[in-house]
Design a protein around this motif. Structure first.
Motif, PDB file in Angstrom:
ATOM      1  N   LEU A  15      39.108  39.992   8.922  1.00 42.19           N
ATOM      2  CA  LEU A  15      39.864  41.183   8.550  1.00 42.19           C
ATOM      3  C   LEU A  15      41.081  40.837   7.701  1.00 42.19           C
ATOM      4  O   LEU A  15      41.492  41.631   6.849  1.00 42.19           O
ATOM      5  CB  LEU A  15      40.273  41.958   9.802  1.00 42.19           C
ATOM      6  CG  LEU A  15      39.118  42.664  10.526  1.00 42.19           C
ATOM      7  CD1 LEU A  15      39.595  43.280  11.832  1.00 42.19           C
ATOM      8  CD2 LEU A  15      38.497  43.741   9.643  1.00 42.19           C
ATOM      9  N   CYS A  16      41.670  39.665   7.944  1.00 45.32           N
ATOM     10  CA  CYS A  16      42.809  39.247   7.110  1.00 45.32           C
ATOM     11  C   CYS A  16      42.397  39.096   5.649  1.00 45.32           C
ATOM     12  O   CYS A  16      43.189  39.356   4.741  1.00 45.32           O
ATOM     13  CB  CYS A  16      43.392  37.943   7.633  1.00 45.32           C
ATOM     14  SG  CYS A  16      44.570  38.156   8.979  1.00 45.32           S
ATOM     15  N   ILE A  49      47.475  43.775  12.197  1.00 47.18           N
ATOM     16  CA  ILE A  49      47.295  43.698  10.748  1.00 47.18           C
ATOM     17  C   ILE A  49      46.961  45.099  10.249  1.00 47.18           C
ATOM     18  O   ILE A  49      46.407  45.912  11.004  1.00 47.18           O
ATOM     19  CB  ILE A  49      46.163  42.710  10.382  1.00 47.18           C
ATOM     20  CG1 ILE A  49      46.075  42.526   8.869  1.00 47.18           C
ATOM     21  CG2 ILE A  49      44.838  43.167  10.935  1.00 47.18           C
ATOM     22  CD1 ILE A  49      45.038  41.500   8.454  1.00 47.18           C
ATOM     23  N   GLY A  50      47.320  45.383   9.006  1.00 50.96           N
ATOM     24  CA  GLY A  50      46.908  46.649   8.429  1.00 50.96           C
ATOM     25  C   GLY A  50      48.052  47.483   7.902  1.00 50.96           C
ATOM     26  O   GLY A  50      49.158  46.980   7.663  1.00 50.96           O
ATOM     27  N   ASP A  51      47.795  48.763   7.755  1.00 48.94           N
ATOM     28  CA  ASP A  51      48.731  49.709   7.146  1.00 48.94           C
ATOM     29  C   ASP A  51      49.156  50.736   8.181  1.00 48.94           C
ATOM     30  O   ASP A  51      48.418  51.679   8.470  1.00 48.94           O
ATOM     31  CB  ASP A  51      48.055  50.388   5.956  1.00 48.94           C
ATOM     32  CG  ASP A  51      48.952  51.438   5.304  1.00 48.94           C
ATOM     33  OD1 ASP A  51      50.175  51.435   5.574  1.00 48.94           O
ATOM     34  OD2 ASP A  51      48.427  52.257   4.528  1.00 48.94           O
ATOM     35  N   ASP A  79      45.958  50.435  11.294  1.00 49.67           N
ATOM     36  CA  ASP A  79      46.299  49.186  11.975  1.00 49.67           C
ATOM     37  C   ASP A  79      45.128  48.693  12.807  1.00 49.67           C
ATOM     38  O   ASP A  79      44.379  49.477  13.382  1.00 49.67           O
ATOM     39  CB  ASP A  79      47.492  49.395  12.929  1.00 49.67           C
ATOM     40  CG  ASP A  79      48.811  49.443  12.180  1.00 49.67           C
ATOM     41  OD1 ASP A  79      48.857  48.961  11.040  1.00 49.67           O
ATOM     42  OD2 ASP A  79      49.776  49.971  12.740  1.00 49.67           O
ATOM     43  N   LEU A 116      49.252  35.940  10.548  1.00 45.22           N
ATOM     44  CA  LEU A 116      49.667  36.941  11.531  1.00 45.22           C
ATOM     45  C   LEU A 116      50.849  36.431  12.356  1.00 45.22           C
ATOM     46  O   LEU A 116      51.143  35.239  12.366  1.00 45.22           O
ATOM     47  CB  LEU A 116      48.490  37.285  12.451  1.00 45.22           C
ATOM     48  CG  LEU A 116      47.251  37.866  11.773  1.00 45.22           C
ATOM     49  CD1 LEU A 116      46.183  38.209  12.795  1.00 45.22           C
ATOM     50  CD2 LEU A 116      47.588  39.093  10.939  1.00 45.22           C
ATOM     51  N   LEU A 121      42.089  47.891   4.529  1.00 43.74           N
ATOM     52  CA  LEU A 121      42.241  48.546   5.826  1.00 43.74           C
ATOM     53  C   LEU A 121      43.072  49.812   5.684  1.00 43.74           C
ATOM     54  O   LEU A 121      44.156  49.798   5.118  1.00 43.74           O
ATOM     55  CB  LEU A 121      42.902  47.597   6.821  1.00 43.74           C
ATOM     56  CG  LEU A 121      42.118  46.345   7.209  1.00 43.74           C
ATOM     57  CD1 LEU A 121      42.946  45.466   8.142  1.00 43.74           C
ATOM     58  CD2 LEU A 121      40.791  46.714   7.863  1.00 43.74           C
ATOM     59  N   LYS A 135      42.448  42.725   4.298  1.00 43.45           N
ATOM     60  CA  LYS A 135      43.516  43.583   4.802  1.00 43.45           C
ATOM     61  C   LYS A 135      43.921  44.664   3.809  1.00 43.45           C
ATOM     62  O   LYS A 135      44.387  45.740   4.201  1.00 43.45           O
ATOM     63  CB  LYS A 135      44.729  42.745   5.201  1.00 43.45           C
ATOM     64  CG  LYS A 135      45.346  41.925   4.087  1.00 43.45           C
ATOM     65  CD  LYS A 135      46.502  41.091   4.632  1.00 43.45           C
ATOM     66  CE  LYS A 135      47.125  40.202   3.562  1.00 43.45           C
ATOM     67  NZ  LYS A 135      48.224  39.380   4.121  1.00 43.45           N
ATOM     68  N   SER A 136      43.747  44.425   2.503  1.00 41.47           N
ATOM     69  CA  SER A 136      44.113  45.440   1.517  1.00 41.47           C
ATOM     70  C   SER A 136      43.202  46.665   1.591  1.00 41.47           C
ATOM     71  O   SER A 136      43.557  47.741   1.124  1.00 41.47           O
ATOM     72  CB  SER A 136      44.059  44.845   0.106  1.00 41.47           C
ATOM     73  OG  SER A 136      42.748  44.388  -0.193  1.00 41.47           O
TER      74      SER A 136
END
Length: 245
Positions: A116-117, A62-64, A126, A48, A123, A120-121
């Motif tokens: 969560l990392c 993190i996230g989309d 965000d 991050l 998620l 992350k795919s």
């Protein structure tokens, strides 16, 4: 595929190590240079890019972002001006102490970021990780919102925080509608009398007796002015009186 709970349990050693480091290096208010440096480095280690948006305050995400949804997870990082006397191997060597559990909160949020990392795919949106300073000073959250404008560019669908509660059994989470934890405020009162000899109290105006009467009567705020189905607490935490000889 391992479950989220299994992955979280696998991070137990990392979370404990983070918590003990933070416990041994407490700082207060907005002045958290060691704390923010440690947390920022740990966040960078998991991929991050933390940003110090206020003195002693970090945000990472993190996230989309294209999914259009946003969630926040928040922890406080500051300690209290208390001398630790626990004798623990990771006890604070300074006049500050994590006596309110913010070291646990910060370590827990780092653990959530690590978990969560790893996913992350999966998620769909965000997740913002907010590491807040100055919770004990009552101004950290207000500064983030009013001065930093935390929610001007970010509009989370929900924001989650927690406070440790050792009285609950391990693995239990307490949730309720409305307020759950107490809010700290500070007041100071000064009682002024007239000094004299203790053997002739009739010639004095004794502020200690007045203060004692006030301390007793102020408890009726909760017992007689707050409804029995509501929660309130009033605590007088320090009394200073007289002149030592």
């Amino acid at each position: 595929m391992t479950s989220v709970l299994e992955e979280a349990k696998a991070l137990e050693g990392d979370i404990i190590a983070d918590r003990r480091w933070l416990h041994e290096h407490p700082e207060i208010g907005f002045d958290l240079p060691q704390t923010t440096a440690y947390v920022a480095e740990r966040l960078r280690e998991i991929g991050l890019e933390p940003e110090e948006i206020v003195p002693g305050g970090l945000v990472a995400t993190i996230g989309d972002p294209s999914a259009g949804r946003c969630f926040m997870l928040r922890a406080d990082m500051d300690a209290l001006p208390i001398k630790e006397e626990t004798g623990l191997p990771f006890a604070s060597p300074t006049d500050y102490m994590h006596a309110c559990g913010h070291d646990t909160h910060t370590a827990s949020l780092l653990g959530a970021a690590m978990a969560l990392c790893r996913r992350k795919s999966a998620l769909r949106g965000d997740v913002y990780f907010v590491f807040q300073p100055a919770e004990e000073a009552l101004s950290g959250a207000k500064y983030l919102v009013e001065q930093c404008g935390l929610f001007q560019a970010i509009h989370p669908a929900a924001m989650f925080g927690l406070h440790n509660y050792p009285e609950l059994p391990l693995g239990t989470v307490g949730v309720k509608q409305g307020q759950l934890m107490s809010y700290k405020d500070v007041f100071e009162m000064r009682f002024v009398g007239r000094s004299g000899h203790s053997s002739m109290p009739q010639k004095n105006i004794d502020p200690i007796v007045a203060a004692a009467a006030f301390i007793q009567s102020v408890q009726t705020i909760t017992s007689r002015n707050v409804g029995p189905l509501e929660a309130a607490v009033v605590s007088i935490c320090q009394v200073h009186a007289g002149t030592p000889r």
